[in-house]
Scaffold this active site. Structure first.
Site, PDB file in Angstrom:
ATOM      1  N   CYS A  83     -89.843 -56.196  -9.264  1.00 54.62           N
ATOM      2  CA  CYS A  83     -91.171 -55.747  -9.682  1.00 54.62           C
ATOM      3  C   CYS A  83     -92.139 -56.895  -9.918  1.00 54.62           C
ATOM      4  CB  CYS A  83     -91.079 -54.850 -10.911  1.00 54.62           C
ATOM      5  SG  CYS A  83     -90.073 -55.505 -12.234  1.00 54.62           S
ATOM      6  N   GLU A 111     -96.761 -50.582  -4.131  1.00 54.46           N
ATOM      7  CA  GLU A 111     -95.540 -51.367  -4.291  1.00 54.46           C
ATOM      8  C   GLU A 111     -94.547 -51.013  -3.185  1.00 54.46           C
ATOM      9  OE1 GLU A 111     -92.840 -52.850  -7.994  1.00 54.46           O
ATOM     10  OE2 GLU A 111     -93.233 -50.702  -7.886  1.00 54.46           O
ATOM     11  N   GLU A 130     -78.387 -43.467 -10.639  1.00 58.44           N
ATOM     12  CA  GLU A 130     -77.296 -42.756  -9.954  1.00 58.44           C
ATOM     13  C   GLU A 130     -76.842 -43.489  -8.700  1.00 58.44           C
ATOM     14  OE1 GLU A 130     -81.245 -40.799  -8.788  1.00 58.44           O
ATOM     15  OE2 GLU A 130     -80.314 -41.680 -10.574  1.00 58.44           O
ATOM     16  N   SER A 176     -89.735 -46.598 -11.823  1.00 58.48           N
ATOM     17  CA  SER A 176     -90.968 -46.366 -11.090  1.00 58.48           C
ATOM     18  C   SER A 176     -92.061 -45.830 -12.003  1.00 58.48           C
ATOM     19  CB  SER A 176     -90.726 -45.367  -9.958  1.00 58.48           C
ATOM     20  OG  SER A 176     -90.468 -44.077 -10.495  1.00 58.48           O
ATOM     21  N   PRO A 221     -77.544 -45.152 -16.283  1.00 59.40           N
ATOM     22  CA  PRO A 221     -77.830 -46.066 -15.177  1.00 59.40           C
ATOM     23  C   PRO A 221     -78.347 -45.288 -13.977  1.00 59.40           C
ATOM     24  CG  PRO A 221     -75.476 -45.644 -15.296  1.00 59.40           C
ATOM     25  CD  PRO A 221     -76.099 -44.917 -16.455  1.00 59.40           C
TER      26      PRO A 221
END
Length: 496
Positions: free
Chosen positions: A300, A398, A195, A245, A193
């Protein structure tokens, strides 16, 4: 209008004590002691308080977890679909029994409003229920003689061990999007997962530990360049799946290429919202109040880049600003009325503020919002930016915050060209009352999902994934089960 941050009079933590999972790796069916010398502080972004400290895993931790997954893979793969389905249903039931603690833990770790965290948990549960049913009804090419005297049979097989890397914006739900089809297809897994937001993934492991054979699910916390990189390069991992990302996706794909393992990437987006002159402007503005600002815009597929016909741009902008002005910003502890929480971290908060500052210096104007809000916490006001020139940074990159840009166009071809003129291709929407136009424009938009007269509506039955810089592979739906399995052709000669 200046947004204010709604805060609770009683600032008691949303999750503490037994609500919190053990701050350890989960390997071989149990939380295990770590030799980690460094730990990451997990921060509540609403208050900036430390919630927990989790170990920064190393290569040896990953290797232990992969070994556990390798040891469990044959037994898990041998289960027939009905048996795996029953386990996934049991996982869904267990999560449903603990909805309240998962909601509070997710809200504490991410700053999500309670309604958003609850939607995430509900979506997580439904993901396991859908995959539990879908894995019993997979279809394939019919067995038959395609060459004389040779019977062809198509098999779907597990891949083996899958490495999963999940993001901070939807920690539990994105884990479910990957864990459920991975298990459903008969694989075992190691998951890293984010951090920044590991708590609900560790809690998931704690809650379902007794439902799965040891080693089927393993969790290693830590940084991407260490834990994620080792998963991507490990010779015993058959596939690496990442939501994150573009930079993380590139790094994983480069590393995975050395061992030719399969790669599944769900990366960033910059969704265009193409609004034609005949669109229902009020309905579009109402929809964007949610679709542009859900999860503080840390989404996103967010409706973050409006392209509106010049003849109706002023009217639409007025409608949108009116709707955005209704959004309530606050700490999730303030109550159910909060619509927007903080950004996830100080680093991301500074990043979004940087985008806003550079946009101002380039002449872009905030019709509402446009700045950060007083702390504690990493709050940014819901923002609508206008006077945005074509090609502006704020409209191409983004931002991943509560920021929607408005640009104008004059004809259909221009709208499509500009909608596609970004590195991403995850999602888009078209707003028009002309049915023929909606079909034609949707077909020309370079995005994995295109909505017509709506935006950011998802269902487990349909696939989610992008084109171009948004990655490849599909989450959700039967397509996910295909992604996490392999096809084998067995041909029998039966001539006599």
């Amino acid at each position: 209008m200046t947004a204010t941050v709604h805060r609770a009079a009683d600032a008691a933590p949303l999750a503490e004590g037994k609500d919190l999972p053990p701050s350890l790796h989960f390997i071989g069916g149990a939380f295990v002691d770590t030799a980690a010398e460094r730990f990451t502080e997990v921060i509540d972004p609403s208050s900036e308080d430390v919630i927990a400290r989790v170990p920064e895993g190393n290569r040896e931790d990953v290797d232990r977890a992969v070994a556990a997954a390798v040891g469990a893979k044959e037994e898990w793969a041998r289960l027939v679909p009905k048996e795996r389905s029953e386990v996934l249903h049991a996982i869904a039931d267990r999560l449903a029994e603990h909805t309240d603690v998962l909601v509070r833990l997710e809200a504490a770790n991410t700053g999500k409003p309670l309604s958003v965290a609850r939607d995430d948990v509900d979506g997580t549960i439904d993901t396991f229920r859908f995959i539990a049913g879908a894995l019993r009804a997979t279809t394939s090419m019919a067995a038959g003689d395609y060459v004389e005297d040779h019977l062809s049979v198509i098999l779907r097989e597990p891949l083996g061990v899958v490495g999963l890397v999940t993001p901070w914006n939807y920690p539990l739900m994105m884990a479910a999007w990957k864990i459920a089809p991975t298990l459903g297809a008969g694989n075992t897994l190691v998951i890293k997962p984010s951090e920044q937001t590991p708590l609900t993934t560790l809690k998931f492991a704690e809650l379902v530990a007794d439902l799965l054979p040891p080693g089927v699910v393993n969790v290693v916390t830590g940084d991407g360049p260490v834990v994620g990189a080792r998963l991507a390069e490990h010779p015993d991992i058959a596939m690496i799946a990442l939501t994150g990302s573009v930079g993380s996706g590139r790094a994983v794909a480069r590393t995975a290429a050395e061992s030719l393992k399969r790669v599944h990437l769900e990366l960033g987006g910059k969704a265009p919202v193409v609004i034609f002159e005949d669109a229902d402007l009020e309905a579009a503005a109402v929809a964007l109040r949610t679709a542009g600002y859900w999860n503080s815009g840390q989404e996103c597929g967010a409706a973050c880049r409006v392209l509106v016909h010049a003849s109706v741009a002023d009217r639409f902008t007025e409608e949108l600003v009116r709707e955005v002005g209704k959004l309530i910003v606050g700490d999730p502890r303030a109550g159910e009325h909060v619509d927007i929480g903080p950004l996830v971290s100080k680093a991301h908060f500074d990043r979004v503020r940087g985008y806003l500052g550079r946009a101002r210096s380039q002449g872009v104007r905030a019709a509402i919002g446009g700045s950060s809000l007083d702390g504690p916490g990493y709050f940014v006001a819901p923002t609508v930016l206008v006077d945005v020139p074509e090609g502006a940074e704020i409209a191409r990159e983004e931002v991943f915050g509560p920021v929607v840009t408005v640009e104008t166009f004059t004809d259909e071809n221009e709208a499509i060209r500009r909608a596609n003129d970004v590195p991403f291709g995850l999602s888009a929407s078209v707003w028009t009352e002309n049915a023929r136009r909606s079909h034609a424009v949707a077909a020309r938009l370079d995005a994995g999902t295109v909505w017509v007269n709506s935006h950011l509506v998802l269902a487990n039955e349909v696939p989610w994934g992008g084109f171009k810089g948004s990655g490849y592979g599909r989450d959700l739906s039967l397509y996910a089960l295909d992604d996490y399995s392999r096809t084998k052709h067995v041909m029998h000669h039966h001539g006599r």
